[in-house]
Design an enzyme around this catalytic site. Structure first.
Site, PDB file in Angstrom:
ATOM      1  N   HIS A  17      10.076  -9.285   4.945  1.00 36.74           N
ATOM      2  CA  HIS A  17       9.847  -7.850   4.758  1.00 36.74           C
ATOM      3  C   HIS A  17      10.852  -7.049   5.580  1.00 36.74           C
ATOM      4  O   HIS A  17      11.222  -7.467   6.683  1.00 36.74           O
ATOM      5  CB  HIS A  17       8.418  -7.501   5.171  1.00 36.74           C
ATOM      6  CG  HIS A  17       7.942  -6.179   4.680  1.00 36.74           C
ATOM      7  ND1 HIS A  17       8.253  -5.003   5.328  1.00 36.74           N
ATOM      8  CD2 HIS A  17       7.196  -5.836   3.596  1.00 36.74           C
ATOM      9  CE1 HIS A  17       7.708  -3.996   4.666  1.00 36.74           C
ATOM     10  NE2 HIS A  17       7.054  -4.470   3.616  1.00 36.74           N
TER      11      HIS A  17
ATOM     12  N   PHE B  90       7.850   2.150  -0.939  1.00 41.51           N
ATOM     13  CA  PHE B  90       8.934   2.329   0.036  1.00 41.51           C
ATOM     14  C   PHE B  90       9.507   3.750   0.052  1.00 41.51           C
ATOM     15  O   PHE B  90      10.247   4.104   0.956  1.00 41.51           O
ATOM     16  CB  PHE B  90      10.071   1.314  -0.180  1.00 41.51           C
ATOM     17  CG  PHE B  90       9.696  -0.090   0.171  1.00 41.51           C
ATOM     18  CD1 PHE B  90       9.678  -0.517   1.489  1.00 41.51           C
ATOM     19  CD2 PHE B  90       9.328  -0.993  -0.823  1.00 41.51           C
ATOM     20  CE1 PHE B  90       9.306  -1.821   1.815  1.00 41.51           C
ATOM     21  CE2 PHE B  90       8.953  -2.297  -0.508  1.00 41.51           C
ATOM     22  CZ  PHE B  90       8.944  -2.714   0.825  1.00 41.51           C
TER      23      PHE B  90
ATOM     24  N   ASP C  32       0.840  -1.203   0.000  1.00 41.59           N
ATOM     25  CA  ASP C  32       0.000   0.000   0.000  1.00 41.59           C
ATOM     26  C   ASP C  32       0.869   1.244   0.000  1.00 41.59           C
ATOM     27  O   ASP C  32       1.986   1.211   0.517  1.00 41.59           O
ATOM     28  CB  ASP C  32      -0.835   0.069   1.294  1.00 41.59           C
ATOM     29  CG  ASP C  32      -2.059  -0.795   1.252  1.00 41.59           C
ATOM     30  OD1 ASP C  32      -2.821  -0.693   0.285  1.00 41.59           O
ATOM     31  OD2 ASP C  32      -2.261  -1.579   2.199  1.00 41.59           O
TER      32      ASP C  32
ATOM     33  N   TYR D  81       2.051   4.784   1.621  1.00 35.17           N
ATOM     34  CA  TYR D  81       2.044   5.321   2.978  1.00 35.17           C
ATOM     35  C   TYR D  81       0.786   6.156   3.167  1.00 35.17           C
ATOM     36  O   TYR D  81       0.352   6.867   2.255  1.00 35.17           O
ATOM     37  CB  TYR D  81       3.270   6.207   3.214  1.00 35.17           C
ATOM     38  CG  TYR D  81       4.590   5.472   3.162  1.00 35.17           C
ATOM     39  CD1 TYR D  81       4.882   4.456   4.063  1.00 35.17           C
ATOM     40  CD2 TYR D  81       5.547   5.808   2.204  1.00 35.17           C
ATOM     41  CE1 TYR D  81       6.104   3.790   4.026  1.00 35.17           C
ATOM     42  CE2 TYR D  81       6.770   5.142   2.155  1.00 35.17           C
ATOM     43  CZ  TYR D  81       7.046   4.138   3.072  1.00 35.17           C
ATOM     44  OH  TYR D  81       8.248   3.487   3.023  1.00 35.17           O
TER      45      TYR D  81
END
Length: 221
Positions: free
Chosen positions: A187, A78, A65, A67
């Site tokens: 992750h 990211f 998703d 931020y």
């Protein structure tokens, strides 16, 4: 449907833009932008595509998703706008780059310089409501971005796919590992980075693979 996106992607995805689900998705997203606070800003919706044309993709990094905090999301997974505090997961990505390649950690979290070198920074869901993680999941974006991944995997060769975490790794079935390099790790979130993201050496592996196939390597910092 006339979608404002980089020309090579517009050509590659032309059939997808004309499918009924995409019209429904577009109608939903437009209404959300008009009535609520949605990230990223509309002009950055396809930023990952605009900065990394289809014919220039060398590496794919998949997020989940955007931020959902104020001023963070700008269309690249990211990544955050320059001047915004580097998020914890990206801090850990930088730590791994530092130990893997023995280079200085950047002082900002803007990854546009990756995208311009052929690193496609794709979120599975391209929009989110402010302060509501996952709020636009299951609305059609995943259908669209799965097709994007499948298209890259099918039409291109010798691409590096970095799949971090269980969500991203569920996309591996679309990628022929005889044709591409698929790198998997936990992750980089602070909750899981110590379980194998640190020490994965994905960045040196990616550059070694690109170099071995006659492609220019990525300057990660």
């Amino acid at each position: 449907m006339d979608v404002k996106i980089e020309p090579s992607w517009k050509t590659a995805l032309a059939e997808e833009f004309d499918k009924p689900y995409f019209k429904d998705l577009t109608d939903f997203v437009r209404e959300e932008y008009m009535s609520k606070q949605v990230f990223p800003a509309p002009q950055n919706l396809f930023r990952a595509f605009d900065l990394c044309p289809f014919d220039q993709v060398k590496v794919v990094i998949l997020g989940q998703d955007p931020y959902h905090g104020q001023g963070q999301a700008h269309g690249l997974c990211f990544s955050v706008n320059t001047g915004v505090q580097t998020p914890p997961s990206l801090v850990n990505v930088y730590k791994e780059i530092n130990t893997d390649l023995n280079v200085q950690i950047p002082t900002h979290g803007n990854l546009e310089h990756w995208a311009k070198q052929g690193v496609f920074l794709l979120n599975a869901t391209l929009t989110v409501l402010a302060h509501q993680a996952g709020s636009h999941q299951g609305k059609g974006w995943e259908t669209f971005t799965d097709e994007v991944i499948r298209l890259i995997a099918e039409k291109k060769e010798k691409i590096v796919f970095m799949l971090w975490g269980a969500y991203a790794q569920k996309k591996a079935w679309m990628i022929d590992e005889n044709k591409h390099l698929v790198l998997k790790a936990p992750h980089p979130s602070p909750l899981s980075a110590h379980r194998g993201f640190f020490g994965c050496k994905h960045f040196s592996q990616a550059n070694d693979y690109l170099e071995s196939h006659g492609k220019e390597t990525i300057k990660w910092v």
